[in-house]
Design a protein around this motif. Structure first.
Motif, short mmCIF file in Angstrom:
data_model
loop_
_atom_site.label_atom_id
_atom_site.label_comp_id
_atom_site.label_asym_id
_atom_site.label_seq_id
_atom_site.Cartn_x
_atom_site.Cartn_y
_atom_site.Cartn_z
N THR A 138 0.86 -1.18 0.00
CA THR A 138 0.00 0.00 0.00
C THR A 138 0.90 1.23 0.00
O THR A 138 2.13 1.12 0.21
CB THR A 138 -0.87 0.04 1.28
OG1 THR A 138 0.01 0.17 2.40
CG2 THR A 138 -1.71 -1.22 1.43
N TYR A 139 0.30 2.38 -0.16
CA TYR A 139 1.06 3.62 -0.18
C TYR A 139 1.87 3.79 1.12
O TYR A 139 3.06 4.09 1.10
CB TYR A 139 0.09 4.80 -0.38
CG TYR A 139 0.75 6.15 -0.30
CD1 TYR A 139 1.52 6.63 -1.38
CD2 TYR A 139 0.60 6.97 0.83
CE1 TYR A 139 2.13 7.87 -1.32
CE2 TYR A 139 1.21 8.20 0.90
CZ TYR A 139 1.97 8.66 -0.18
OH TYR A 139 2.57 9.87 -0.12
N SER A 140 1.21 3.52 2.26
CA SER A 140 1.88 3.68 3.56
C SER A 140 3.01 2.67 3.74
O SER A 140 4.09 2.98 4.25
CB SER A 140 0.89 3.52 4.71
OG SER A 140 -0.17 4.41 4.54
N GLU A 141 2.74 1.41 3.35
CA GLU A 141 3.76 0.37 3.49
C GLU A 141 4.99 0.72 2.66
O GLU A 141 6.14 0.56 3.10
CB GLU A 141 3.20 -0.98 3.02
CG GLU A 141 2.16 -1.57 3.98
CD GLU A 141 1.34 -2.71 3.36
OE1 GLU A 141 0.56 -3.32 4.09
OE2 GLU A 141 1.48 -2.96 2.13
N TYR B 185 3.39 0.05 9.57
CA TYR B 185 2.65 -0.62 8.48
C TYR B 185 3.59 -1.53 7.69
O TYR B 185 3.25 -2.66 7.35
CB TYR B 185 2.03 0.42 7.53
CG TYR B 185 0.71 0.97 8.03
CD1 TYR B 185 -0.36 0.11 8.29
CD2 TYR B 185 0.54 2.33 8.24
CE1 TYR B 185 -1.57 0.61 8.75
CE2 TYR B 185 -0.66 2.84 8.70
CZ TYR B 185 -1.71 1.98 8.96
OH TYR B 185 -2.89 2.46 9.42
N THR C 266 4.10 -6.08 7.26
CA THR C 266 4.16 -6.91 6.04
C THR C 266 5.18 -8.03 6.18
O THR C 266 5.34 -8.84 5.28
CB THR C 266 4.51 -6.08 4.79
OG1 THR C 266 5.91 -5.71 4.86
CG2 THR C 266 3.66 -4.84 4.66
#
Lengths: 260, 350
Positions: free
Chosen positions: B214-217, B332, B336
């Motif tokens: 995702t964008y944050s990850e 975040y 993962t």
């Protein structure tokens, strides 16, 4: 022509491989047997576990309840000729011996040696560094023998336990567990014992020759390092004290007798 | 024609010579011809080769793995029959102790260090927070005999295994004879624990092109590479080194870490850099489990580092400037790294 070359190459290759596979099985030709017996003593008198009362060079009295040490990497030397006690490079468990005063059967062992005369015996007091880092071992190196440190992997190379009124440790304990195999903490000692010039070791085909080696605890306390029980009653990790004690005890062996 | 015959003859000789050579090396223990089913230990694509091959003298097999697993989950390895390896190394916590700073050992005693997660052990050369154990095979000796953990002796454990109805057969299947000894027990345990590999998290899938951050990850990953990867090196997320990360010393425990092993003052307060794989499920953090959350850990690197310790890692001398938004992005990303092929894989379960 082409066939001949292939033939020659194949033949050479096969010979090489055959000789290689044969080499692995080679044992000493015309072997005799050498039996080593260790006699543990204090000032020349046979060690008596628990009951013997002894005095060290500083007038401190002590008893001994445990006395154990590793002997490994044994070979006999005749000039430049070397005969190994065990298949080089000493990988099999039976190449390692734990001499334990409380177990009479551990005080002697035998191995095949190429027949001939020898002028010295060499061995290591301890377990070589490789076998301190190679995982679970068996035989004399089994951790069951209570000579392996679990919190700081490595073998206790030599162990002397007992009691002394001069000890300031609980229950007047005397507890020397000497180990360390790395860098400046290395206590491994290579020992050379020369046979008397007038009585070399004669190994004869099919016969047993005996070497009796005396190991004297009185050497543990001095030369070069003074170890007083009042100051040092416990040594239980690799380090400077262990090194000092090992520098003393590496001189504990002498050839007592050769029975050709 | 003639050449062909010569070649065939040569080949036969060569092959038979090779066979003789090979036969010499086959353990005689398997004289009845029933070899175990050997397994190849797979190194994930693009990963470094382990510094030593832990299976070189302990050939990995299905039977050895299964024996190791049974031992790992067997409470009889402890003196009171209550504690197995798995008590402190819980699968759902990536084989760490979930939500405990210190684990419970014998008679409700606490250990003095946080139980480390168990995976990718094949890439380690030193085990424990202080690296005191130098081979995977001898590691179990420590908890097994520690009076604070399982409190047993090797003699007793082996005697219990010998009396069991299943173990002798399993030792035979793995090692060729029914003999039960410490070496075989330790090798079997190493086959199980050494087989646990974490290489299938979302992060791995992203790298393989099977998933997307995702964008944050993604932002968190960038920040990770900038701030954390110096010690937590990809793909293992540790350099397996010993470092002082500037924790205030706990004056009750007075744990100086690596110095206890080496005796070298330069190693004072150094502990092994733990892998960040599965970090979200293996809390609390640090050698004494002092931080309950990842936020707490990041806070330490932002403001908590004790800069007066002489052995402080040079990479930590300058404070981390991380904004609050970045802190959450980093978390975040760290999420993962959770790998269900470790935490939920039935192959590693009891």
């Amino acid at each position: 022509m082409n066939g001949k070359i292939i033939h020659t190459v194949c033949l050479l290759l096969s010979l090489c491989l055959l000789s290689f596979s044969n080499n692995q099985k080679q044992k000493p030709t015309n072997p005799g047997t050498v039996k080593i017996t260790f006699k543990n003593t204090v000032k020349g008198n046979p060690l008596e576990l628990n009951t013997g009362n002894y005095i060290n060079p500083f007038g401190e009295t002590y008893t001994v309840s445990k006395f154990k040490y590793y002997i490994s990497n044994i070979f006999l030397v005749k000039g430049k000729v070397v005969s190994f006690s065990c298949e080089y490079p000493f990988e099999k468990p039976e190449c390692y011996h734990l001499v334990d005063e409380s177990k009479p059967e551990s005080l002697q062992f035998s191995f095949p040696v190429i027949a001939g005369n020898y002028d010295s015996i060499r061995f290591m007091l301890g377990v070589d560094s490789l076998h301190n880092v190679s995982g679970a071992q068996t035989g004399a190196l089994d951790p069951l023998n209570d000579m392996f440190w679990t919190w700081n992997s490595g073998y206790v190379m030599a162990k002397l336990e007992g009691k002394s009124p001069q000890s300031k440790i609980i229950n007047n304990k005397l507890e020397f567990h000497i180990g360390g195999f790395m860098g400046e903490h290395n206590v491994l000692k290579n020992i050379t014992l020369n046979f008397p010039q007038d009585k070399l070791l004669e190994v004869k085909e099919g016969k047993t020759t005996e070497i009796i080696i005396e190991a004297d605890i009185d050497t543990w306390w001095q030369q070069p390092n003074e170890i007083k029980i009042a100051e040092h009653a416990v040594c239980s990790m690799p380090g400077a004290l262990a090194k000092k004690i090992a520098d003393n005890y590496c001189k504990m062996f002498r050839i007592k007798e050769i029975i050709n | 024609m003639k050449t062909k015959i010569i070649i065939s003859l040569c080949l036969i000789t060569i092959l038979s010579a090779l066979f003789i050579g090979a036969a010499d090396k086959t353990p005689i223990a398997f004289a009845d011809g029933k070899l175990p089913d050997y397994i190849e230990f797979k190194i994930p694509d693009g990963w470094p080769k382990p510094p030593i091959n832990i299976f070189a003298k302990n050939k990995l097999s299905e039977q050895g793995f299964q024996l190791g697993k049974k031992l790992f989950y067997d409470t009889r390895l402890s003196v009171d029959g209550n504690i197995s390896c798995a008590n402190c190394h819980q699968q759902f916590a990536a084989f760490a102790t979930y939500d405990h700073d210190f684990s419970h050992g014998l008679n409700d005693q606490h250990t003095t260090r946080n139980a480390p997660a168990l995976f990718n052990l094949a890439w380690m050369t030193r085990y424990h927070w202080d690296g005191g154990v130098n081979h995977i095979e001898v590691q179990p000796l420590s908890p097994l005999t520690s009076p604070m953990e399982m409190g047993e002796t090797l003699e007793h454990v082996l005697a219990k295994l010998k009396k069991d109805s299943a173990y002798p057969k399993m030792f035979k299947a793995a090692f060729g004879t029914e003999e039960i000894n410490s070496q075989r027990m330790l090798k079997a345990l190493a086959q199980f624990t050494g087989s646990i590999v974490s290489s299938n998290s979302k992060y791995d899938k992203v790298l393989r092109g099977e998933a997307k951050f995702t964008y944050s990850e993604e932002n968190g990953y960038k920040l990770f590479k900038e701030k954390c990867a110096g010690c937590h090196k990809e793909p293992l997320f540790t350099d397996n080194n010993f470092r002082n990360n500037g924790l205030e010393i706990n004056t009750v425990l007075n744990d100086y870490g690596r110095m206890k092993i080496t005796g070298d003052p330069k190693d004072s307060l150094k502990f092994k850099v733990p892998s960040l794989r599965n970090v979200a499920v293996s809390f609390p953090y640090m050698h004494d489990g002092r931080f309950q959350s990842l936020g707490g850990v990041i806070e330490h690197y932002r403001n908590g580092i004790v800069t007066t310790q002489p052995t402080l890692d040079p990479l930590l001398v300058n404070k981390f400037t991380i904004t609050n938004a970045q802190k959450y992005e980093l978390i975040y990303f760290l999420n993962t790294l959770t790998d269900t092929t470790v935490t939920k894989n039935p192959r590693f379960a009891k």
